[in-house]
Design a protein around this motif. Structure first.
Motif, PDB file in Angstrom:
ATOM      1  N   GLY A   3       0.703  -1.144  -0.148  1.00 40.71           N
ATOM      2  CA  GLY A   3       0.061   0.053  -0.042  1.00 40.71           C
ATOM      3  C   GLY A   3       0.960   1.123   0.060  1.00 40.71           C
ATOM      4  N   GLY A 150       5.036  -6.500  -1.911  1.00 39.97           N
ATOM      5  CA  GLY A 150       4.567  -5.278  -2.428  1.00 39.97           C
ATOM      6  C   GLY A 150       5.612  -4.812  -3.519  1.00 39.97           C
ATOM      7  N   LYS A 153       5.381  -6.768  -6.535  1.00 39.90           N
ATOM      8  CA  LYS A 153       4.109  -6.236  -7.350  1.00 39.90           C
ATOM      9  C   LYS A 153       4.550  -5.149  -8.193  1.00 39.90           C
ATOM     10  CE  LYS A 153      -0.079  -7.643  -8.197  1.00 39.90           C
ATOM     11  NZ  LYS A 153      -0.680  -6.283  -8.751  1.00 39.90           N
ATOM     12  N   ASP A 154       5.342  -4.113  -7.376  1.00 42.42           N
ATOM     13  CA  ASP A 154       5.113  -2.960  -8.433  1.00 42.42           C
ATOM     14  C   ASP A 154       6.414  -3.067  -9.484  1.00 42.42           C
ATOM     15  OD1 ASP A 154       5.690  -0.601  -5.443  1.00 42.42           O
ATOM     16  OD2 ASP A 154       4.090  -1.455  -6.563  1.00 42.42           O
TER      17      ASP A 154
END
Lengths: 180, 130
Positions: A3, A150, A153-154
């Motif tokens: 996030g 995260g 994923k980015d």
């Protein structure tokens, strides 16, 4: 946790940014479209492999955590009863669906299952401290895994967008060549 | 998410917004399961509480109810058990409230990002729907 977070953002940006193609036109000069697309696919393959590993590690940790919490629950209950004169009756499951009653009084130590067929006896306070430490470590590792996922994923998303942009740049080039 | 970028240049800021949207969307799905699980647990606790209120006294020979502690059942006086169930329910209610708050925060942010991204890249070039 994946996030937006101000400190996490700096680190996330480094990895994903290094993969991001700022100027497609400039990047494609002297490069063949097929080569670039294959390169992006290869990066994605490696990123997804690492993502898979990290997910597995995360799943293992997530499975361990409830066990630690249950043990803590039991130890806390024993600590609460410590020093009191009263006996407590406890039903233990000794086989599937079969319970045996035991009386427990003024417990001073517990046996903790350490895994690999090993159980060790600990004084109550030590047991509590150890279980607490395990719980904290487990939760910290879970948070780390989430952050790592995260970041991955980015980077994967950047590759996907790169691929789309290169593909469409190519389409534009072909159109321009036809007209000109 | 299918993205075709034609005339528009995708800047690093656009890319970051896409990345954020993607991660928040994933978290939104996770939250749905977490919230469902918390609601189920709360329902179970409320049922347990109701059962306890209805029961006269424990059916054990010591007038206790059996309460799950760790992996064993501790004979517990009915009142203590009721208090424990209520405490656990309070905790679960607080957890659920926090999850739902996160969820609405994420929904709001996702809506914001949609407006920004569709504005920047055009709805013909990017698909942000499920």
């Amino acid at each position: 946790m994946a996030g937006e977070s101000s400190s996490g953002r700096a680190r996330d940006a480094d990895v994903a940014k290094s993969v991001f193609i700022e100027d497609i036109d400039a990047y494609m000069r002297g490069r063949a479209v097929e080569d670039v697309l294959v390169d992006q696919q290869e990066r994605m393959r490696r990123l997804r492999a690492y993502e898979g590993q990290t997910l597995q590690g995360q799943a293992r940790l997530a499975e361990k955590l409830p066990g630690i919490k249950k043990s803590l629950e039991a130890v806390d209950a024993l600590v609460a009863k410590r020093g009191s004169e009263e006996e407590a009756a406890v039903d233990f499951e000794i086989a599937d669906g079969i319970y045996a009653k035991a009386t427990v009084q003024d417990v001073e130590s517990v046996g903790l299952w350490l895994g690999a067929g090993v159980m060790c006896e600990y004084p109550l306070d030590e047991a509590k401290a150890m279980l607490e430490a395990n719980r904290v470590a487990c939760e910290a590792k879970l948070a780390e895994a989430a952050e790592e996922l995260g970041r991955l994923k980015d980077a994967i998303t950047v590759c996907e967008v790169n691929t789309a942009r290169v593909f469409n740049w190519d389409v534009q080039q072909r159109r321009a060549r036809k007209v000109g | 998410m299918s993205k075709k970028t034609e005339e528009v240049q995708v800047t690093w800021e656009d890319q970051q917004n896409i990345n954020t949207f993607s991660k928040l969307n994933m978290r939104r799905h996770d939250l749905q399961s977490l919230i469902a699980a918390a609601k189920k647990r709360l329902e179970d606790l409320d049922d347990a509480g109701a059962e306890l209120v209805l029961a006269d006294d424990g059916d054990g020979d010591d007038g206790c109810v059996r309460m799950l502690v760790g992996a064993a059942f501790l004979h517990t006086p009915k009142d203590d058990a009721e208090a424990e169930v209520e405490r656990a329910a309070e905790e679960e209610r607080a957890r659920l409230a926090k999850l739902e708050e996160e969820q609405s925060g994420i929904e709001a942010r996702l809506a914001e990002l949609k407006v920004i991204l569709y504005g920047r890249l055009g709805s013909g070039n990017i698909n942000l729907e499920e």
